[in-house]
Structure formats: structure tokens, C-alpha cells
Design a protein around this motif. Structure first.
Motif, mmCIF file in Angstrom:
data_model
loop_
_atom_site.group_PDB
_atom_site.id
_atom_site.type_symbol
_atom_site.label_atom_id
_atom_site.label_comp_id
_atom_site.label_asym_id
_atom_site.label_seq_id
_atom_site.Cartn_x
_atom_site.Cartn_y
_atom_site.Cartn_z
ATOM 1 N N LEU A 204 -29.781 14.502 -31.046
ATOM 2 C CA LEU A 204 -29.433 12.918 -31.795
ATOM 3 C C LEU A 204 -29.435 13.014 -32.742
ATOM 4 O O LEU A 204 -28.020 13.218 -33.358
ATOM 5 N N TRP A 205 -30.035 14.149 -33.583
ATOM 6 C CA TRP A 205 -30.263 13.782 -35.307
ATOM 7 C C TRP A 205 -29.167 14.931 -35.668
ATOM 8 O O TRP A 205 -28.271 14.013 -36.590
ATOM 9 N N ASN A 206 -28.632 15.236 -35.190
ATOM 10 C CA ASN A 206 -27.617 16.539 -35.535
ATOM 11 C C ASN A 206 -26.469 15.323 -35.086
ATOM 12 O O ASN A 206 -25.366 15.855 -36.233
ATOM 13 N N SER A 207 -26.328 14.491 -34.384
ATOM 14 C CA SER A 207 -24.709 14.327 -34.507
ATOM 15 C C SER A 207 -24.797 12.938 -35.591
ATOM 16 O O SER A 207 -23.521 13.116 -35.628
ATOM 17 N N VAL A 208 -25.902 12.503 -35.258
ATOM 18 C CA VAL A 208 -25.512 11.695 -36.570
ATOM 19 C C VAL A 208 -25.781 12.110 -37.706
ATOM 20 O O VAL A 208 -24.572 11.379 -38.214
ATOM 21 N N PHE B 60 -24.943 5.889 -44.936
ATOM 22 C CA PHE B 60 -24.837 6.808 -45.184
ATOM 23 C C PHE B 60 -25.106 8.018 -45.853
ATOM 24 O O PHE B 60 -24.826 9.441 -46.035
ATOM 25 N N THR B 61 -26.673 7.804 -45.827
ATOM 26 C CA THR B 61 -27.030 9.455 -46.704
ATOM 27 C C THR B 61 -28.041 10.392 -46.205
ATOM 28 O O THR B 61 -27.784 10.223 -44.860
ATOM 29 N N PRO B 62 -27.685 11.670 -46.945
ATOM 30 C CA PRO B 62 -27.292 12.782 -45.987
ATOM 31 C C PRO B 62 -28.272 13.046 -45.827
ATOM 32 O O PRO B 62 -29.337 12.772 -46.185
ATOM 33 N N LEU B 63 -28.821 13.746 -43.971
ATOM 34 C CA LEU B 63 -29.763 13.413 -43.254
ATOM 35 C C LEU B 63 -30.715 15.237 -43.521
ATOM 36 O O LEU B 63 -29.404 16.071 -43.786
ATOM 37 N N PRO B 64 -31.724 15.414 -43.711
ATOM 38 C CA PRO B 64 -32.050 16.890 -44.184
ATOM 39 C C PRO B 64 -31.818 17.738 -42.657
ATOM 40 O O PRO B 64 -32.024 16.720 -41.346
ATOM 41 N N ASP B 65 -32.310 19.025 -42.866
ATOM 42 C CA ASP B 65 -31.442 19.760 -41.225
ATOM 43 C C ASP B 65 -33.256 19.001 -39.066
ATOM 44 O O ASP B 65 -32.358 19.444 -38.941
ATOM 45 N N LYS B 66 -33.842 18.971 -40.541
ATOM 46 C CA LYS B 66 -34.185 18.125 -39.215
ATOM 47 C C LYS B 66 -35.474 16.473 -39.117
ATOM 48 O O LYS B 66 -36.168 16.853 -40.693
#
Ligand SMILES: [Zn+2]
Ligand SMILES: [Zn+2]
Length: 1010
Positions: A659-663, A2-8
Motif C-alpha cells: 500500500l505504502w509503495n502504491s501511494v 504529495f510530499t515524497p514518502l520515505p522507503d518505508k
């Protein structure tokens, strides 16, 4: 986790990290160990020519191979993962010639065959290593240390065994034929090599009309047409169509009447009346022409749509001409040598190439008064598949395998193969029905040495193995470092019949023999026991560790469950492997095949370096990343040419962001809640159950698509799923996430983990990256097995699907009303969507209306018109009356969308229906569902509209100021908003996480973190 993801995502950077992770953890080795002993999935890799860097189209094929191997691995299948390199023959030779600056066979021989072979091996080693790296970067998992190389002695020996086998069956013969010949490469080329469209070019050639003076008819001559002046000195006959009409011009020239319909002729004869006449040849003075009697022959195939209808025949310089020479006992003059130069007995022309001789031939004709007309023509002309030199015809001796006896067995074998896309099965059948005998000999250097030792006594000795060669050798073994020229040429054997010493023919074999045998040579067919490193022999020594397995291994892995190559391989590898397998084992070598079309640029043009639109594989990998590329390769149907380019890549990247934003959404709330997957949670709500079912449908549909080798189905199922997940489940559940509903988190986690696993074969890097973040930091998605679809609640899925349709129509109606989406409205009436009735709350929330009613929409005006193409024929002259009644509104609406009018029942497809909203209503309808939105605003609704605007403004300010989702704020509003504070303070505070809300003299809203 659960490491924060960058915008893209930065695809290329992320991919390099994953490659490093796989390397460090030995993920692929773990996967192979995990699946050892599982059910088998046999894939046989069609060898890539190790001759240049891999190109984008190789990336396409390699992606498909990897996708299905990964999928099968996730399902527990044991696999071989053996990659193959194609290493010898004209492909490699021509590239090596270029790099050495050699341009003819003479120059190769001067350079030295042993040195040349060494350069060929070096080139293969270099590009095999490079292609390995490129494939790894693409994400392809193969057993790279044990690739097979088709130039190994082992592979050569297996082909020898095959050739001996076909010889014993009586299929091998030496043919004296006219064949397509490359003057630069100095070899004949076979039909299957030359059949592709890319092996033709639009070329400009001379176009000559030439007189052949008749001996029996003084002052008269036949006029022929040719585009190959170099063939005229070898002319022996002229062919006419027996049934056609020929006419004589006043000047004595004979031509076909059909070719010159507007001309006046002084005499007319049928072609058969000209047959048997003799004429003076244009170059009778040449030594080559001594004794030749030129005569007119009959030929039904003479074309009357070009030339003069009289065809010049030179049997030594054309395929049909050669056939005619057999039928009519014509002499065969061969004017050119193997480098395409005129031979000695052609006088002044000797030593000139077929192009150089054009001018002097034309001039000579002119001098002799034989030239009627000369010009040029641009036409489609065959060029060498390898070096692009225009081809000529030569009559030579070549070695052939007869296709007659094997044709039907190969067709029968193909009938058992499953093709994807299915229509390509017929293409294979068509190829097999029309295939000629297999021309297997090439007059070249670095290739499979044909093991043929013809003896003067008439015996053709064919050596089937190295052991047999050693047993029968009469010398030369001591220098035989590998089974290639020049070393093999020094080994002589004893004739089986007369014991005389005989030598090998100089020819090498067609490279498709090399690739066709691999189902036998790499799997250990008839090999008594495993030989470690047994495929790392001859030229392949030191390049690989590939073993030669034993026969039991072959039994386990033959035939392949699956092969996959480009469509052109139907006439190449699919053909050669099938030929060899059916000959040796009476079975096809593969059960299923996936074939695909070529790669074009994104506008649909061929990619060419010189046009500036070619993309190199490495450049693409660096700029767009492997996953994006793989997604593109997988998305497009294999039966259509694949469009490839950066514009399409950008579109793919945009879509992958959902998908990226959902995760990222999951990760954000998982962090806030310290979420632990799998820990007991509350009762799932209907929307959670819907998501579980929807995920089940994804797993089911994607699995079915993988099982049928149909990547577009996988990608489409995934795309729709992610849209549903993001635009329905997450949208409708936002409030639950804000309110720390662990059940919603669990539902989202469950579905995303399954979705990531399902797409992992297509996008291994992104999937692995996300999996490690939400499931397990130290275990790969590829070791986690394949998700099982859970229970699918069909009724629930149907309800939600209908609900989404209603919402969709509601949005359309809102758009039409031009009211802001944030403005609450009073009422929505829904007609024709009964399944959505139980989900009125969701509809109300999505469309921001206070009430949703299900029932007849009366807020509309219904306009019905006849659908003329259907109703016209049905109603005949009553149509006018019916139309008038419909216009006047004199009809009754029936269940199911039909109408009763003037006693006729009209079905929904017999009328055109339009509904428009009455004043104060916005209406939308589609396929039997109609929604009507009450657009009247009262004071309460207007006030609420302002509240929503304010909430939106404040939340935008939170984001702009970089506040965390959990930060609390104090809010100050202008006096003008006092009414909002008075009536809706608690609502506003809850939506923007405000601890205080007050008005002051500020000109605009202000927030402050507390
Ligand atoms: Zn060539
Ligand atoms: Zn003999």
C-alpha cells in the motif's frame, strides 16, 4: 500535499505525529459535532478493571471496540463513546493487599478499613489514568473525561435498586451451603468466577487409604481413599454404591471388587447389604466428634474408577457431602475457620492449616493402625481466580439470587441477540441452562455494600436507594462520606415491620453486579432529570465528569446496539448484564455482540512473564506501532486464539509496504505532473474502468464485513485489493505514468483515496497520514464520510480475472522453460479462457510474447488416467479396459473437460489429466485453462532479449547513481553492442531517457547525467 514518502513508514513516529495533529485540530470533537443528531449507534463499553496497566489482550478488545466505533462514525452515526472502569471487589483488594504487604483479612482489619478503602481508591485512580493513556496511544477514541466508574455511589445505588427489585420478586435468599472457599481471601467464590480453565492447576496432594473398623463385624473394616487428610477429623459417614459388589480381603478390609479385579476375596456382598452398618471413626476422641454415630450410607454416584469404591463423607468439607447430609440427616462438622485453620474442638490439630495438618493426621492414623497405604497424587485442582491459592470447601451462609424464574426469560432474550461468531450464541445458552443461583455475597471489604438489614423479627429489610437509607436511618448518616465500608456499616436503620434498630450484614457484593448494572446506572434509567456530574459520586468524585442522564436518554440508548468482550465474559459480564436487564426490563441489554478468544504468543503458547514470551502493551506499541498491532488483532478470526508477536508484526509491516509503495508511486508522478485531483481528464481506458470497478468491489465487500462485525473480512478484502492494484493496475500502467497520462493518475488517485478511507477504522494512523498527503492537508479522513461503491462492471471484472489467470499460467510456463522473463518469445496459445481474448495485448505485454492466440492447444501431450476411487465403483470390471484405452490415447476430449472412451462418458472429476509440453513448447494448465508458450528463439528474438537486458542494466545504473526519474542521460556502450544501437537505438533511448547513445571502446556500459 504529495510530499515524497520515505522507503518505508516509521509507524511509531508517524503515529505520535498524528496523535498530536488530532489533539491540535480537535478532530474527535469535530467528528462528534458532525454526527450529532445523526442516526444512533449505541455501544456499551464493558468496564476494564482499573487495577494494573492494560495488557496486550486489552489492546485486542479495545482495538475491536475502536474499529467499529470509527466505522460507524464515518457513516454518520451519533455515539456515546463512554469508557468504563471496574473499580472494586476482589480484583482491586488483592492487588492493594500485595502492594501493602498484607496477606490476610486480620491484617487488613488491623490496617484499618477506612485507610484500606483509601488505598483502593488511589490504586484505581492511578491505573485508570494509565489505562487511559495507553488506550489513547492505541488510537482509541473515547470521551475520556467522562468515563464511568463502577464504584460511584450512583452505580451502587442502582445495584441496590436491582437487589430490592429481586427481593420483591421473592428471588433473594440466604443459603446455608457448602461452597468453594479461598482460605487466603477468606471468602466464598461463585461458580461463574471459578469456571475458567485458568482457575485450575496440577497440584500434588497426599493420597491416603484409611481403615474404618466396622462395629458389627469384629476384625473387619471399610477402606476409603482421600486426598484431603484435613477432612478426616470431620468424617461422619462412608458411602457405598448400592448395586456394586464389594469384597472382603483375608485381613478383613472391604473394597469394591471392580477396583481390584485380580484379587481373591474371602467374602462378597452387594453395597446395599453394607448400608446401615456402623463403624468407629478415625478421630472419635476429638471434642468435635462427640455424639456422632458413623454409618454406611447408599449413594448411587460413588465412582468405581478411582479410590476403593467406598467414599468418606465429611459434610462440612465438601459440596456433595453436604447435599448427602440433608438427604441422610447426617451431622455437619465444620473443621476450618474462614482462614482455613482447624477450629478449637479439633484437639491437637486446632490452629493448623489444611496443609499443616496433613502430617499429624497421617501420623495419627499410622499409630492407630488405620493407615493402609499413603503416597501422593498429582491432580487437577481448583485455585482462587484472584490469588491462586488452592481452594477448600466450607459450609457457610451466603446470599443468593434464585435463577429459576429468570432462566427461561434469559434464554428467550438471548434468542433475539445476534452473536459474532454465531456459534457463541449456543455457548451462552449452555451457560444459562446450567447456571445455578447467583451467589452475590463476598465476605470482604472494598466493594458494593449489600443493603441487607435482617431483623430479629424475621423481616429482611432491603434498602433500594440512598434516599431510602436516609429516610430510614436510625443514626450514623453524619459520617457517611460514601457508600462503602467502613462508613456504611455505621448507619443503622429501623425495621420496616417492628421498628427495631437493625444493622447491615457485613458482606459486600459480587463485582459482576457492579459491571452488570451499567446499562441502567450510566444511562439514567428512571431518573427524572439530568444531574450534572451525577455519576461522579462517592469514590468516583473528582475522577470523572460523567453526568447522570435522564430517563429519556436511557430510552434513546437502551438496549445497546453492540457490545464486545472476550469469550470468558459469557459466564461473567454478558451473563450479569443480561441477568440484570431481563430482571429489570424484561429485555436483553444488547442487540449484537462480538466475542473473541484469548491472545497467545506467535508460536501458540500462552504468554507468561516467567516464560519470557509475554509482551507488554506499551512495549508493543513502542516497537511495532499501534496500526501494525491493530491490523494483527483485526486479521485473525475471533473464534480462534489470537497469535501475537514481533515475527507476525514484521510480516504485517512487509505486507503494508505494498500500500505504502502504491501511494508513493502516485505521489511521485503527481509531483512530476503537478497533478490536481478532480480536474477534467480524458476518457478512462478499460483498465481504468476495471480499477474503478475493482475499487467498488473493495468498498462493497469491506462495508459488508464491517456491517457484520467481521474484521478478518475487512482485512482480507483490503489485502487482495492492494495486490490487484499494485500487481495489475500499476504494473500494466507504468508506461502511461511515464508518458504523463493524467487519466491514469486520476484513476489511481480515485481508487487509493477510497481504499485509504475503507481501511481507516483498522489503521487510523497510517490512513490519516496517507490521506493528508494525497487528499487534504487540513481535513481528516475521519471527517470525510464513507466511500460509496461506484458502478461495478461485472463483465469487465470477470474478463480481467480470467486474464490474470492466463498471465499467472503463462508465468508458470515461462518458469518451467527456464528462459529469462526479459527474453521476448514468439507465441502463446491459450485454451479455455474465452473472456481473456479481448485482452490479448495485456497478456502479450505481461508475458513478453509477440502473439497471443486463443484456440486449442496442440503443443501438448495429453495423459489421462482413471481416478480410481470414483471410477472403480462406477465401472467395475470394465475398469481395466477403460484404463488401457486411456493409456493408449483412444479417447475423445469433450467440452467442459470430460472424455468419451469405449462408449463411457467420464466427467472431469472422474479422471486425472496431465498435459506436458511437446519439444519446443512450455505448457501450464489449471482448472480448465491451458497455455502453451513457444520457446523457440530466433535471431530477432535473441537480439531483443539483449535490448531488454541492456535497458534493465542502464535503469539500474540510473537508480544506483541517484538520478531523478526525469533526469536525461548520455549513454556510451562497448563496441560489442553496436548491433543493438544499429537496430534499436530509439527504443533504448526512450526507455532510459537518453539524449544520446553511442559506442566506444569502453569495457561496459556507461551513463552520464546531462
Ligand atoms: Zn484468593
Ligand atoms: Zn423487625
Amino acid at each position: 500535499m504529495f510530499t515524497p514518502l520515505p522507503d518505508k513508514p516509521d509507524h511509531p513516529a508517524l503515529e505520535l505525529e498524528i496523535l498530536e495533529l488530532w489533539e491540535r485540530e480537535g478532530t474527535f470533537e469535530q467528528l462528534r459535532a458532525l454526527n450529532r443528531g445523526g442516526p444512533t449507534f449505541g455501544f456499551m463499553d464493558g468496564p476494564i478493571t482499573a487495577n494494573n496497566p492494560a495488557a496486550v489482550h486489552h489492546g485486542h478488545g479495545r482495538t475491536l471496540k475502536d474499529v467499529f466505533q470509527r466505522y460507524k462514525a464515518m457513516r454518520g452515526f451519533e455515539q456515546r463513546y463512554q469508557n468504563g472502569f471496574d473499580c472494586q471487589g476482589l480484583h482491586v483488594e488483592v492487588e492493594v493487599e500485595k502492594s501493602l504487604g498484607l496477606n490476610s483479612k486480620r491484617e487488613i482489619e488491623a490496617y484499618g478499613l477506612a485507610e484500606f478503602a483509601q488505598r483502593c481508591k488511589e490504586r484505581v485512580a492511578r491505573f485508570a489514568a494509565l489505562q487511559t493513556q495507553q488506550s489513547q496511544r492505541l488510537g482509541m477514541w473515547m470521551d475520556w473525561d467522562n468515563s464511568y466508574y463502577t464504584f460511584s455511589d450512583t452505580n451502587i445505588e442502582y445495584i441496590w435498586g436491582f437487589l430490592k427489585h429481586v427481593h420483591e420478586r421473592g428471588w433473594l435468599y440466604k443459603g446455608h451451603r457448602s461452597t468453594q472457599w479461598c482460605p487466603r481471601c477468606g471468602t466464598s467464590l461463585s461458580k461463574h468466577e471459578q469456571a475458567g480453565e485458568e482457575n485450575y492447576a496440577e497440584l500434588e496432594h497426599p493420597s491416603l487409604f484409611v481403615r474404618f473398623p466396622l462395629l458389627e463385624r469384629e476384625g473387619e473394616a471399610l477402606v476409603v481413599w482421600t486426598t484431603t487428610p484435613w477432612t478426616l477429623p470431620a468424617n461422619v459417614a462412608a458411602a457405598v454404591k448400592p448395586g456394586a459388589e464389594y469384597g472382603r480381603r483375608e485381613n478383613g478390609d472391604w473394597v469394591a471388587v471392580d477396583r481390584y479385579p485380580d484379587e481373591q476375596f474371602v467374602e462378597r456382598l452387594r453395597g446395599e447389604d453394607l448400608v446401615g452398618l456402623t463403624y468407629r471413626g478415625p478421630f472419635d476422641d476429638l471434642a468435635a466428634q462427640v455424639g456422632v454415630v458413623h454409618r454406611v450410607i447408599a449413594w448411587n454416584e460413588v465412582a468405581l474408577d478411582e479410590g476403593t469404591g467406598i467414599v468418606h463423607i465429611a459434610p462440612g468439607a465438601g459440596a456433595e457431602d453436604f447435599e448427602l447430609s440433608r438427604e441422610h440427616a447426617l451431622p455437619v462438622l465444620t473443621p476450618i475457620d474462614e482462614s482455613g485453620q482447624m477450629v478449637a474442638d479439633y484437639g491437637e490439630f486446632a490452629g493448623l492449616s489444611t496443609t499443616e495438618v496433613e502430617r499429624p493426621v497421617t501420623d495419627a492414623l499410622q499409630e492407630r493402625g488405620l493407615l493402609v497405604e499413603s503416597g501422593t497424587i498429582v491432580h487437577r485442582y481448583p485455585i482462587c481466580w484472584r490469588c491462586k491459592t488452592p481452594l477448600v470447601f466450607r459450609v457457610v451462609d451466603d446470599w443468593f439470587i434464585s435463577a429459576e424464574e429468570i432462566r427461561q426469560p434469559m434464554l428467550d432474550a438471548n434468542a433475539t441477540v445476534q452473536w459474532t461468531p454465531p456459534q457463541y450464541k449456543k455457548r451462552m445458552d449452555d451457560w444459562l441452562r446450567n447456571m445455578g443461583d447467583w451467589n452475590i455475597s463476598r465476605k470482604r471489604y472494598f466493594g458494593l455494600p449489600l443493603p441487607f438489614y435482617p431483623c430479629e423479627c424475621g423481616e429482611l429489610n432491603v434498602i433500594g436507594s440512598r434516599a431510602e437509607l436516609e429516610a430510614r436511618a436510625a443514626g450514623g448518616l453524619e459520617q457517611l462520606q460514601e457508600l462503602h465500608r467502613p462508613w456504611i456499616d455505621a448507619v443503622r436503620i429501623r425495621c420496616e415491620r417492628c421498628d427495631q434498630e437493625v444493622e447491615r450484614i457485613p458482606e459486600i457484593g459480587d463485582a459482576w453486579l457492579d459491571a452488570g448494572i451499567v446499562h441502567f446506572s450510566t444511562l439514567g434509567w428512571r431518573n427524572p432529570q439530568l444531574v450534572p456530574g451525577g455519576n461522579a459520586t462517592g469514590a468516583a468524585a473528582g475522577l470523572t465528569g460523567a453526568d447522570l442522564p435522564d430517563h429519556e436518554y436511557w430510552e434513546k440508548w437502551f438496549p445497546a446496539d453492540w457490545v464486545s468482550e472476550m469469550r470468558e465474559q459469557i459466564r461473567l459480564w454478558f451473563y450479569s448484564q443480561s441477568f440484570m436487564a431481563v430482571a429489570l426490563d424484561a429485555r436483553p441489554s444488547y442487540r449484537q455482540v462480538l466475542t473473541y478468544e484469548k491472545v497467545l504468543d506467535e508460536t501458540g503458547r500462552e504468554m507468561h512473564k516467567s516464560w519470557g514470551n509475554a509482551i507488554e502493551l506499551n512495549e508493543g506499541l513502542e516497537r511495532m506501532g499501534a496500526d501494525v498491532m491493530r491490523w494483527m488483532f483485526c486479521e485473525q478470526p475471533p473464534s480462534q486464539p489470537l497469535r501475537f508477536g514481533y515475527g507476525i508484526a514484521d510480516d504485517v509491516k512487509r505486507r503494508l509496504l505494498t500500500l505504502w509503495n502504491s501511494v508513493s508511486f502516485l505521489v511521485t508522478y503527481a509531483r512530476i505532473e503537478n497533478f490536481e485531483p478532480g480536474v477534467a481528464t480524458g476518457e478512462p481506458r478499460p483498465l481504468d474502468r476495471w480499477l474503478a470497478s475493482r475499487t467498488g468491489v473493495l468498498v462493497r465487500d469491506a462495508t459488508a464485513a464491517y456491517e457484520s462485525f467481521w474484521t478478518p473480512g475487512v482485512v482480507a478484502a483490503f489485502d487482495q485489493y492492494v495486490d490487484d492494484l499494485s500487481n495489475w493496475y500499476i504494473r500494466l500502467s507504468r508506461r502511461r505514468f511515464w508518458e504523463s497520462d493524467a487519466t491514469a493518475l486520476q484513476a489511481l488517485w480515485d481508487s487509493l483515496t477510497q481504499a485509504v478511507a475503507v481501511i481507516a477504522p483498522v489503521m487510523p494512523f497510517l490512513a490519516e497520514h496517507l490521506w493528508r498527503n494525497i487528499v487534504s492537508e487540513d481535513e481528516s479522513v475521519f471527517l470525510a464520510g464513507w466511500p460509496e461503491p461506484g458502478e461495478i462492471e461485472v463483465a469487465l471484472l470477470a474478463e480481467v480475472a480470467e486474464t490474470r489467470r492466463v498471465v499467472e499460467l503463462g508465468r508458470r510456463a515461462r518458469d518451467a522453460s527456464r528462459l529469462k522473463l526479459r527474453q521476448p518469445l514468439r507465441r502463446l496459445v491459450v485454451q479455455g479462457a474465452p473472456l481473456a481474448a479481448s485482452r490479448a495485448d495485456e497478456i502479450a505485454e505481461e508475458l513478453r510474447v509477440k502473439e497471443v492466440e486463443f484456440g486449442p492447444v496442440e503443443a501438448t501431450e495429453l495423459h489421462v488416467k482413471p481416478h480410481l476411487p470414483v471410477l472403480g465403483p462406477k465401472l467395475g470390471k470394465e475398469l481395466g479396459a477403460v484404463r488401457a484405452a486411456l493409456t493408449a490415447g483412444e479417447f475423445e476430449e469433450l467440452e467442459g473437460g470430460g472424455f468419451r472412451v469405449l462408449g463411457h462418458e467420464l466427467g472431469p472429476d472422474e479422471v486425472l489429466v496431465e498435459r506436458s509440453g511437446k519439444e519446443g513448447w512450455a505448457v501450464a494448465s489449471d482448472e480448465g485453462v491451458t497455455v502453451a508458450l513457444d520457446t523457440t528463439l530466433d535471431a530477432e528474438l535473441q537480439l531483443e532479449g539483449r535490448v531488454y537486458d541492456l535497458i534493465h542494466t542502464l535503469n539500474s545504473m540510473r537508480r544506483d547513481q541517484g538520478l531523478e526519474l526525469t533526469d536525461r542521460i548520455a549513454v556510451t556502450l562497448p563496441q560489442a553492442d553496436a548491433d543493438l544501437v544499429a537496430q534499436h537505438a530509439e527504443w533504448i533511448k526512450a526507455e532510459v531517457l537518453a539524449v544520446s547513445l553511442q559506442t566506444d571502446g569502453v569495457p561496459a556500459p556507461q551513463i552520464a547525467k546531462v
